[in-house]
Scaffold this motif. Structure first.
Motif, PDB file in Angstrom:
ATOM      1  N   ILE A 145      -9.399   7.472  35.361  1.00 38.76           N
ATOM      2  CA  ILE A 145     -10.489   7.956  34.503  1.00 38.76           C
ATOM      3  C   ILE A 145     -11.838   7.603  35.128  1.00 38.76           C
ATOM      4  O   ILE A 145     -12.734   8.443  35.248  1.00 38.76           O
ATOM      5  CB  ILE A 145     -10.374   7.365  33.089  1.00 38.76           C
ATOM      6  CG1 ILE A 145      -9.067   7.819  32.425  1.00 38.76           C
ATOM      7  CG2 ILE A 145     -11.566   7.767  32.228  1.00 38.76           C
ATOM      8  CD1 ILE A 145      -8.783   7.155  31.097  1.00 38.76           C
ATOM      9  N   ASP A 146     -11.978   6.357  35.532  1.00 36.64           N
ATOM     10  CA  ASP A 146     -13.231   5.893  36.129  1.00 36.64           C
ATOM     11  C   ASP A 146     -13.544   6.683  37.397  1.00 36.64           C
ATOM     12  O   ASP A 146     -14.685   7.120  37.618  1.00 36.64           O
ATOM     13  CB  ASP A 146     -13.110   4.401  36.436  1.00 36.64           C
ATOM     14  CG  ASP A 146     -14.382   3.810  37.035  1.00 36.64           C
ATOM     15  OD1 ASP A 146     -15.469   4.159  36.552  1.00 36.64           O
ATOM     16  OD2 ASP A 146     -14.279   3.015  37.970  1.00 36.64           O
ATOM     17  N   LEU A 147     -12.538   6.899  38.232  1.00 37.51           N
ATOM     18  CA  LEU A 147     -12.731   7.598  39.494  1.00 37.51           C
ATOM     19  C   LEU A 147     -13.109   9.056  39.256  1.00 37.51           C
ATOM     20  O   LEU A 147     -14.042   9.584  39.876  1.00 37.51           O
ATOM     21  CB  LEU A 147     -11.457   7.507  40.331  1.00 37.51           C
ATOM     22  CG  LEU A 147     -11.545   7.911  41.800  1.00 37.51           C
ATOM     23  CD1 LEU A 147     -12.579   7.075  42.534  1.00 37.51           C
ATOM     24  CD2 LEU A 147     -10.182   7.754  42.457  1.00 37.51           C
ATOM     25  N   ALA A 148     -12.388   9.716  38.338  1.00 40.43           N
ATOM     26  CA  ALA A 148     -12.673  11.125  38.072  1.00 40.43           C
ATOM     27  C   ALA A 148     -14.024  11.321  37.399  1.00 40.43           C
ATOM     28  O   ALA A 148     -14.690  12.337  37.597  1.00 40.43           O
ATOM     29  CB  ALA A 148     -11.562  11.718  37.203  1.00 40.43           C
TER      30      ALA A 148
ATOM     31  N   LEU B  34     -11.526  15.297  31.696  1.00 44.53           N
ATOM     32  CA  LEU B  34     -10.987  14.019  31.226  1.00 44.53           C
ATOM     33  C   LEU B  34     -10.634  14.043  29.750  1.00 44.53           C
ATOM     34  O   LEU B  34      -9.889  13.170  29.280  1.00 44.53           O
ATOM     35  CB  LEU B  34     -11.996  12.897  31.508  1.00 44.53           C
ATOM     36  CG  LEU B  34     -12.106  12.482  32.968  1.00 44.53           C
ATOM     37  CD1 LEU B  34     -13.264  11.526  33.168  1.00 44.53           C
ATOM     38  CD2 LEU B  34     -10.802  11.858  33.446  1.00 44.53           C
ATOM     39  N   HIS B  35     -11.142  15.007  29.014  1.00 45.75           N
ATOM     40  CA  HIS B  35     -10.855  15.065  27.584  1.00 45.75           C
ATOM     41  C   HIS B  35      -9.348  15.163  27.334  1.00 45.75           C
ATOM     42  O   HIS B  35      -8.793  14.442  26.494  1.00 45.75           O
ATOM     43  CB  HIS B  35     -11.587  16.253  26.945  1.00 45.75           C
ATOM     44  CG  HIS B  35     -11.541  16.241  25.452  1.00 45.75           C
ATOM     45  ND1 HIS B  35     -12.142  17.195  24.670  1.00 45.75           N
ATOM     46  CD2 HIS B  35     -10.967  15.373  24.573  1.00 45.75           C
ATOM     47  CE1 HIS B  35     -11.933  16.923  23.400  1.00 45.75           C
ATOM     48  NE2 HIS B  35     -11.221  15.825  23.320  1.00 45.75           N
TER      49      HIS B  35
ATOM     50  N   VAL C 272     -17.143   7.109  29.282  1.00 47.95           N
ATOM     51  CA  VAL C 272     -16.862   8.534  29.061  1.00 47.95           C
ATOM     52  C   VAL C 272     -17.652   9.040  27.859  1.00 47.95           C
ATOM     53  O   VAL C 272     -18.269  10.117  27.904  1.00 47.95           O
ATOM     54  CB  VAL C 272     -15.358   8.772  28.864  1.00 47.95           C
ATOM     55  CG1 VAL C 272     -15.095  10.231  28.471  1.00 47.95           C
ATOM     56  CG2 VAL C 272     -14.579   8.421  30.127  1.00 47.95           C
ATOM     57  N   GLU C 273     -17.645   8.262  26.763  1.00 45.61           N
ATOM     58  CA  GLU C 273     -18.353   8.700  25.563  1.00 45.61           C
ATOM     59  C   GLU C 273     -19.852   8.807  25.814  1.00 45.61           C
ATOM     60  O   GLU C 273     -20.509   9.734  25.319  1.00 45.61           O
ATOM     61  CB  GLU C 273     -18.087   7.756  24.395  1.00 45.61           C
ATOM     62  CG  GLU C 273     -18.757   8.213  23.105  1.00 45.61           C
ATOM     63  CD  GLU C 273     -18.191   7.544  21.878  1.00 45.61           C
ATOM     64  OE1 GLU C 273     -18.314   8.141  20.791  1.00 45.61           O
ATOM     65  OE2 GLU C 273     -17.615   6.448  22.000  1.00 45.61           O
ATOM     66  N   SER C 274     -20.395   7.885  26.585  1.00 51.48           N
ATOM     67  CA  SER C 274     -21.816   7.939  26.895  1.00 51.48           C
ATOM     68  C   SER C 274     -22.159   9.227  27.643  1.00 51.48           C
ATOM     69  O   SER C 274     -23.142   9.908  27.326  1.00 51.48           O
ATOM     70  CB  SER C 274     -22.208   6.715  27.734  1.00 51.48           C
ATOM     71  OG  SER C 274     -23.559   6.784  28.119  1.00 51.48           O
ATOM     72  N   HIS C 275     -21.339   9.586  28.625  1.00 53.27           N
ATOM     73  CA  HIS C 275     -21.561  10.830  29.352  1.00 53.27           C
ATOM     74  C   HIS C 275     -21.406  12.030  28.421  1.00 53.27           C
ATOM     75  O   HIS C 275     -22.181  12.993  28.495  1.00 53.27           O
ATOM     76  CB  HIS C 275     -20.567  10.955  30.510  1.00 53.27           C
ATOM     77  CG  HIS C 275     -20.920  10.136  31.710  1.00 53.27           C
ATOM     78  ND1 HIS C 275     -20.765   8.771  31.755  1.00 53.27           N
ATOM     79  CD2 HIS C 275     -21.428  10.497  32.924  1.00 53.27           C
ATOM     80  CE1 HIS C 275     -21.143   8.325  32.934  1.00 53.27           C
ATOM     81  NE2 HIS C 275     -21.552   9.341  33.667  1.00 53.27           N
TER      82      HIS C 275
ATOM     83  N   MET D 152     -15.449  15.052  21.398  1.00 52.44           N
ATOM     84  CA  MET D 152     -14.521  14.118  22.027  1.00 52.44           C
ATOM     85  C   MET D 152     -14.306  12.842  21.227  1.00 52.44           C
ATOM     86  O   MET D 152     -13.332  12.122  21.468  1.00 52.44           O
ATOM     87  CB  MET D 152     -15.020  13.757  23.436  1.00 52.44           C
ATOM     88  CG  MET D 152     -15.000  14.924  24.406  1.00 52.44           C
ATOM     89  SD  MET D 152     -15.427  14.434  26.099  1.00 52.44           S
ATOM     90  CE  MET D 152     -14.090  13.314  26.498  1.00 52.44           C
ATOM     91  N   ARG D 153     -15.204  12.548  20.280  1.00 45.22           N
ATOM     92  CA  ARG D 153     -15.141  11.259  19.595  1.00 45.22           C
ATOM     93  C   ARG D 153     -13.803  10.997  18.908  1.00 45.22           C
ATOM     94  O   ARG D 153     -13.273   9.875  19.007  1.00 45.22           O
ATOM     95  CB  ARG D 153     -16.292  11.138  18.599  1.00 45.22           C
ATOM     96  CG  ARG D 153     -16.458   9.704  18.041  1.00 45.22           C
ATOM     97  CD  ARG D 153     -17.795   9.536  17.342  1.00 45.22           C
ATOM     98  NE  ARG D 153     -18.909   9.730  18.271  1.00 45.22           N
ATOM     99  CZ  ARG D 153     -19.761  10.734  18.193  1.00 45.22           C
ATOM    100  NH1 ARG D 153     -19.649  11.645  17.231  1.00 45.22           N
ATOM    101  NH2 ARG D 153     -20.745  10.833  19.061  1.00 45.22           N
ATOM    102  N   PRO D 154     -13.198  11.952  18.199  1.00 47.77           N
ATOM    103  CA  PRO D 154     -11.910  11.658  17.550  1.00 47.77           C
ATOM    104  C   PRO D 154     -10.839  11.223  18.554  1.00 47.77           C
ATOM    105  O   PRO D 154     -10.072  10.286  18.285  1.00 47.77           O
ATOM    106  CB  PRO D 154     -11.549  12.980  16.866  1.00 47.77           C
ATOM    107  CG  PRO D 154     -12.868  13.654  16.636  1.00 47.77           C
ATOM    108  CD  PRO D 154     -13.709  13.294  17.823  1.00 47.77           C
ATOM    109  N   ASP D 155     -10.784  11.896  19.702  1.00 53.18           N
ATOM    110  CA  ASP D 155      -9.770  11.533  20.699  1.00 53.18           C
ATOM    111  C   ASP D 155     -10.114  10.219  21.395  1.00 53.18           C
ATOM    112  O   ASP D 155      -9.212   9.440  21.742  1.00 53.18           O
ATOM    113  CB  ASP D 155      -9.631  12.655  21.727  1.00 53.18           C
ATOM    114  CG  ASP D 155      -9.030  13.913  21.117  1.00 53.18           C
ATOM    115  OD1 ASP D 155      -7.991  13.800  20.437  1.00 53.18           O
ATOM    116  OD2 ASP D 155      -9.623  14.984  21.284  1.00 53.18           O
TER     117      ASP D 155
END
Length: 571
Positions: free
Chosen positions: A134-137, A152-153, A195-198, A208-211
């Motif tokens: 996740i971090d890399l992608a 990533l979602h 991820v959420e910040s982006h 994306m927040r629910p997931d």
């Protein structure tokens, strides 16, 4: 590593192999390079996480579930390709293709052994950590930011299933690896926060927040489950003799056994200590003063090293100093014509991501051969969370001289340089499926090359390099002694502190590392020994060039040293 398109080929070959219908295949008949490429692409299809690590980001949406079904598919895939590649006759293959075939078969055998014999997926909860892909992608510029986040979602949506499969896989865990997984869990949450910040910046936060929240709940559920396992986590963390030698053979791929490497390390240890004793005795009057030196060699060497170690960078400058030294090392290698460097390949020093902490204080994250243009990250764990006493202990360990050697090892001409060369290899096999012993061995060998070239030439640096070199030798002795001979914590700490002159904090961290890993600590000395022996053999030949040797050696990607040596000694 991992790939795509040819899953149907793997299933078909598995069926043929099981039926005994795979016939010998010749290079002219099938085209070995096409077969190797087919294997790689099929592997990516099976294992998208490894595909991402190699730089194939089209797999960012997919995730590998650590489930029994996935392990069965992996097993069938490996056995099928083992039959197919095993049927290829070496006659007609080029030397490079023969090396690739040997490496692919070694990888397959090793993966099968880890899957069915070592079974770390069952007893090491830290194996199931989804953060790195996740971090890399997310933070590699392989596509527009919005596309990266959207990709990533789907992966994040699958994290509850990932953790459910991980929980179902665990059985008979060790306490030490369970505690490591718990320590690293906040780092997974930090990646999800990133991820959420982006997503919020792109206007995708509400979508994306629910997931993301479901993924966080899955992490929390995994943590809670691991805490319930701790009271009954009784599996020994020691590997034991029955598993050690086969793991050594698969992981190190040396011409020597684990036992032979251990005995070689014992002999090398005596050579290094004798040299350090002479050096420390010569330094004693200027460093310690008129006091009579002790007769015990460990005490004498230890006193001189301890006094010299008071010279170190300030705590708050630790990471910045590492960053500042990189250009100096680049200039030295260039000015002394040790090898050709590629200035277009960026190296970024950064603080170690939280999800990676807990095993080593410094490491390299290099891009895969599909994206060699991407940054290499030199990860350094800052000292912010340490007490003043702990920080001082670390700073003394990584003193003025040792910190430079660390940067040689991790960066230039060590890991960073070697992995840049590996990505240039025309053979993806040699770049993707290399030997950790070659990689670590080159970094240790690189230290010696820099010292031999006169880098920071002084009696103090010579002594400190002896201490650092003794560290790689001691790693092998420690690992074998602990996992095979049953060495306990007290003796291990004495080996590390009194006999190898490491600080108490460094020794405590190494004791933790040897509980969490096995065999990897032997890769430094094993690889170095084979590389140095190869150099000395070739050095005796007329017309030997050190630079030419380095560049020729590195041109083989990260192939096992024994295979590189066999090829280079033919000429």
């Amino acid at each position: 590593m991992k790939r795509r398109q040819f899953a149907h080929v793997a299933a078909h070959i598995a069926a043929l192999g099981a039926a005994g219908l795979v016939r010998p295949v010749f290079a002219d008949d099938a085209g070995f390079d096409r077969q190797a490429e087919a294997f790689i692409e099929a592997l990516w299809q099976l294992d998208p996480d490894a595909a991402i690590a190699a730089g194939r980001f089209e797999f960012a949406q997919r995730i590998t579930l650590p489930s029994a079904d996935q392990r069965a598919r992996h097993r069938a895939f490996l056995k099928g390709w083992q039959a197919r590649l095993g049927a290829v006759q070496e006659a007609g293959l080029s030397a490079g293709q023969q090396m690739d075939r040997a490496m692919l078969l070694a990888k397959i055998r090793g993966d099968l052994w880890r899957l069915d014999t070592l079974r770390e997926w069952a007893w090491n909860p830290a194996e199931h950590n989804p953060a790195a892909p996740i971090d890399l992608a997310l933070n590699t510029d392989w596509a527009p930011e919005q596309e990266r986040v959207k990709a990533l979602h789907e992966r994040i949506r699958r994290l509850p299933a990932f953790y459910a499969a991980a929980r179902a896989s665990l059985s008979g865990v060790t306490r030490e690896h369970t505690e490591l997984a718990l320590q690293q869990a906040p780092g997974v949450l930090a990646v999800l926060d990133d991820v959420e910040s982006h997503a919020q910046e792109l206007g995708l936060g509400s979508l994306m927040r629910p997931d993301l929240n479901a993924a966080r709940q899955a992490v929390a559920g995994y943590q809670a489950h691991l805490k319930t396992l701790l009271p009954t986590a009784r599996r020994p963390w020691r590997l034991g003799a029955a598993l050690y030698e086969p793991k050594f053979a698969h992981d190190i791929q040396s011409a020597a056994t684990g036992r032979q490497t251990y005995e070689l390390a014992l002999a090398r240890r005596e050579e290094v200590l004798a040299s350090m004793h002479t050096q420390a005795a010569a330094l004693w009057p200027g460093v310690i003063g008129p006091e009579a030196p002790p007769t015990d060699r460990f005490a004498l060497i230890g006193r001189v090293i301890a006094k010299l170690s008071e010279r170190h960078v300030k705590r708050e400058r630790f990471v910045d100093e590492i960053r500042a030294q990189i250009p100096q090392l680049e200039a030295w290698v260039r000015d002394h014509d040790l090898l050709t460097q590629d200035a277009a390949k960026p190296l970024a020093v950064r603080e170690t991501p939280a999800y990676q902490r807990g095993v080593a204080g410094a490491s390299i994250d290099a891009p895969g051969p599909y994206r060699p243009q991407d940054r290499t990250f030199y990860n350094v764990t800052p000292l912010d969370d340490l007490s003043p006493e702990e920080a001082e202990s670390t700073l003394r360990e990584y003193n003025h001289w040792i910190l430079q050697i660390l940067n040689i090892h991790e960066a230039i001409p060590g890991h960073y340089t070697q992995l840049v060369y590996a990505n240039r290899s025309p053979s993806k096999v040699k770049a993707l499926f290399g030997s950790g012993s070659m990689v670590e061995g080159w970094a240790v060998y690189g230290e010696r090359v820099m010292i031999e070239s006169g880098y920071e030439a002084s009696p103090e640096m010579t002594l400190m390099w002896g201490k650092w070199h003794l560290r790689s030798v001691t790693n092998t002795i420690l690992d074998y002694s602990v996992h095979v001979l049953g060495m306990g914590e007290k003796d291990a700490l004495d080996l590390l502190t009194r006999q190898a002159f490491q600080t108490e904090r460094e020794a405590a961290e190494k004791w933790r590392r040897v509980q969490l890993t096995s065999v990897q600590l032997t890769s430094y000395f094993s690889g170095y020994s084979e590389i140095f022996a190869l150099r000395e053999q070739l050095k005796a030949r007329p017309g030997f060039s050190l630079k030419a040797f380095h560049e020729k050696f590195l041109s083989y990607g990260s192939a096992p040293v024994r295979l590189i040596a066999a090829e280079m000694l033919k000429a």
